[in-house]
Design a protein around this motif. Structure first.
Motif, PDB file in Angstrom:
ATOM      1  N   MET A 134      -1.512   1.902  13.093  1.00  0.00           N
ATOM      2  CA  MET A 134      -1.876   0.412  12.883  1.00  0.00           C
ATOM      3  C   MET A 134      -0.577  -0.329  12.966  1.00  0.00           C
ATOM      4  O   MET A 134       0.476   0.256  12.729  1.00  0.00           O
ATOM      5  CB  MET A 134      -2.759   0.397  11.469  1.00  0.00           C
ATOM      6  CG  MET A 134      -1.921   0.781  10.293  1.00  0.00           C
ATOM      7  SD  MET A 134      -2.878   0.384   8.897  1.00  0.00           S
ATOM      8  CE  MET A 134      -2.349  -0.920   8.244  1.00  0.00           C
ATOM      9  N   VAL A 135      -0.828  -1.599  12.446  1.00  0.00           N
ATOM     10  CA  VAL A 135       0.450  -2.609  12.592  1.00  0.00           C
ATOM     11  C   VAL A 135       0.158  -3.193  11.131  1.00  0.00           C
ATOM     12  O   VAL A 135      -0.696  -3.491  10.750  1.00  0.00           O
ATOM     13  CB  VAL A 135       0.293  -3.505  13.605  1.00  0.00           C
ATOM     14  CG1 VAL A 135       1.590  -4.473  13.653  1.00  0.00           C
ATOM     15  CG2 VAL A 135       0.629  -2.745  15.057  1.00  0.00           C
ATOM     16  N   THR A 136       1.642  -3.514  10.626  1.00  0.00           N
ATOM     17  CA  THR A 136       1.530  -4.021   9.101  1.00  0.00           C
ATOM     18  C   THR A 136       2.655  -5.006   9.190  1.00  0.00           C
ATOM     19  O   THR A 136       3.735  -4.581   9.955  1.00  0.00           O
ATOM     20  CB  THR A 136       1.537  -2.923   8.090  1.00  0.00           C
ATOM     21  OG1 THR A 136       1.546  -3.986   6.910  1.00  0.00           O
ATOM     22  CG2 THR A 136       2.658  -2.257   8.041  1.00  0.00           C
ATOM     23  N   HIS A 137       2.563  -6.062   8.596  1.00  0.00           N
ATOM     24  CA  HIS A 137       3.632  -6.990   8.042  1.00  0.00           C
ATOM     25  C   HIS A 137       4.239  -6.530   6.737  1.00  0.00           C
ATOM     26  O   HIS A 137       5.354  -7.356   6.446  1.00  0.00           O
ATOM     27  CB  HIS A 137       3.133  -8.577   8.176  1.00  0.00           C
ATOM     28  CG  HIS A 137       2.808  -8.757   9.419  1.00  0.00           C
ATOM     29  ND1 HIS A 137       3.789  -9.019  10.678  1.00  0.00           N
ATOM     30  CD2 HIS A 137       1.714  -8.827  10.048  1.00  0.00           C
ATOM     31  CE1 HIS A 137       3.175  -9.089  11.762  1.00  0.00           C
ATOM     32  NE2 HIS A 137       1.968  -9.003  11.327  1.00  0.00           N
ATOM     33  N   ILE A 138       3.610  -5.794   6.015  1.00  0.00           N
ATOM     34  CA  ILE A 138       4.125  -5.238   4.574  1.00  0.00           C
ATOM     35  C   ILE A 138       5.301  -4.696   4.759  1.00  0.00           C
ATOM     36  O   ILE A 138       5.543  -3.647   5.502  1.00  0.00           O
ATOM     37  CB  ILE A 138       3.040  -4.508   4.130  1.00  0.00           C
ATOM     38  CG1 ILE A 138       1.765  -5.411   3.905  1.00  0.00           C
ATOM     39  CG2 ILE A 138       3.698  -4.141   2.448  1.00  0.00           C
ATOM     40  CD1 ILE A 138       0.638  -4.594   3.215  1.00  0.00           C
ATOM     41  N   GLN A 139       6.126  -5.020   3.787  1.00  0.00           N
ATOM     42  CA  GLN A 139       7.674  -4.336   3.939  1.00  0.00           C
ATOM     43  C   GLN A 139       8.104  -3.251   3.280  1.00  0.00           C
ATOM     44  O   GLN A 139       8.804  -2.349   3.221  1.00  0.00           O
ATOM     45  CB  GLN A 139       8.687  -5.479   3.502  1.00  0.00           C
ATOM     46  CG  GLN A 139       8.792  -6.656   4.374  1.00  0.00           C
ATOM     47  CD  GLN A 139       8.942  -6.399   5.908  1.00  0.00           C
ATOM     48  OE1 GLN A 139       9.935  -5.466   6.169  1.00  0.00           O
ATOM     49  NE2 GLN A 139       8.320  -7.002   6.861  1.00  0.00           N
ATOM     50  N   HIS A 140       6.964  -2.769   2.206  1.00  0.00           N
ATOM     51  CA  HIS A 140       7.025  -1.727   1.504  1.00  0.00           C
ATOM     52  C   HIS A 140       5.894  -0.790   1.396  1.00  0.00           C
ATOM     53  O   HIS A 140       4.719  -1.460   2.059  1.00  0.00           O
ATOM     54  CB  HIS A 140       7.360  -2.182  -0.081  1.00  0.00           C
ATOM     55  CG  HIS A 140       6.274  -2.928  -1.044  1.00  0.00           C
ATOM     56  ND1 HIS A 140       5.918  -4.021  -0.372  1.00  0.00           N
ATOM     57  CD2 HIS A 140       5.204  -2.481  -1.353  1.00  0.00           C
ATOM     58  CE1 HIS A 140       4.998  -4.542  -1.138  1.00  0.00           C
ATOM     59  NE2 HIS A 140       4.221  -3.452  -1.673  1.00  0.00           N
ATOM     60  N   VAL A 141       5.826   0.384   1.166  1.00  0.00           N
ATOM     61  CA  VAL A 141       4.671   1.086   0.990  1.00  0.00           C
ATOM     62  C   VAL A 141       3.826   0.891   0.063  1.00  0.00           C
ATOM     63  O   VAL A 141       4.348   1.023  -1.331  1.00  0.00           O
ATOM     64  CB  VAL A 141       5.009   2.803   1.091  1.00  0.00           C
ATOM     65  CG1 VAL A 141       3.750   3.709   1.273  1.00  0.00           C
ATOM     66  CG2 VAL A 141       5.893   2.993   2.404  1.00  0.00           C
TER      67      VAL A 141
END
Length: 166
Positions: A134-141
């Motif tokens: 998937m694609v995310t814009h979140i910078q941290h896990v």
């Protein structure tokens, strides 16, 4: 020297014993193969996290963050001669056919064909729940891992303060 070599999986009927001291459990999913100085040891995920907490966030040498399902022959090698199994993984890796690279290339192909998990531009990650790209814009896990929209939509409705989420 401590090194996480591989994360593997065997059939539930062909479980292997965890090598942790005082642990008598048999494991079959997320089995961690570790080189600790000159020994190659096999641990279940819980014991691995307890003993090798500094290796938890690092990918394994031959399988990355993914687990590899072993064939019957590989499972036999795991039990009879774990060093030989690791040599086999090393040969695959050195030929450029690493398990991790093969796994990642199949996931990249999956992403192109799966619009349910494609959410625009950002960075590619794996959904913690279904394992799809998937694609995310979140910078941290996130603490519980990334969750794709399909998994968010399909979750069970749990009661919240006596009411049902809608």
């Amino acid at each position: 020297m401590q090194e996480l070599l591989a994360i593997i999986e065997v059939d539930s009927g062909d479980r292997v014993l965890c090598c942790a001291p005082e642990c008598k459990r048999s494991v079959y999913k997320r089995v961690h193969v570790v080189r600790d100085n000159s020994q190659i040891l096999v641990f279940g995920q819980t014991c691995f996290r307890g003993i090798y907490s500094d290796l938890v966030s690092a990918p394994s040498k031959y399988t990355g963050f993914h687990s590899k399902v072993l064939t019957e022959e590989e499972r036999r090698l795991l039990v009879e001669n774990t060093e030989a199994l690791i040599l086999r993984f090393e040969n695959e890796f050195s030929k450029g056919n690493s398990i991790e690279l093969a796994s990642e290339s199949s996931l990249v192909g999956h992403r192109k064909n799966n619009t349910d998990h494609d959410q625009g531009s950002g960075r590619d990650v794996l959904c913690h729940y279904c394992g799809k790209m998937m694609v995310t814009h979140i910078q941290h896990v996130p603490a519980m891992g990334f969750k794709c929209q399909v998994c968010k939509d399909n979750r069970e409705r749990l009661p919240v303060r006596g009411k049902i989420k809608r």
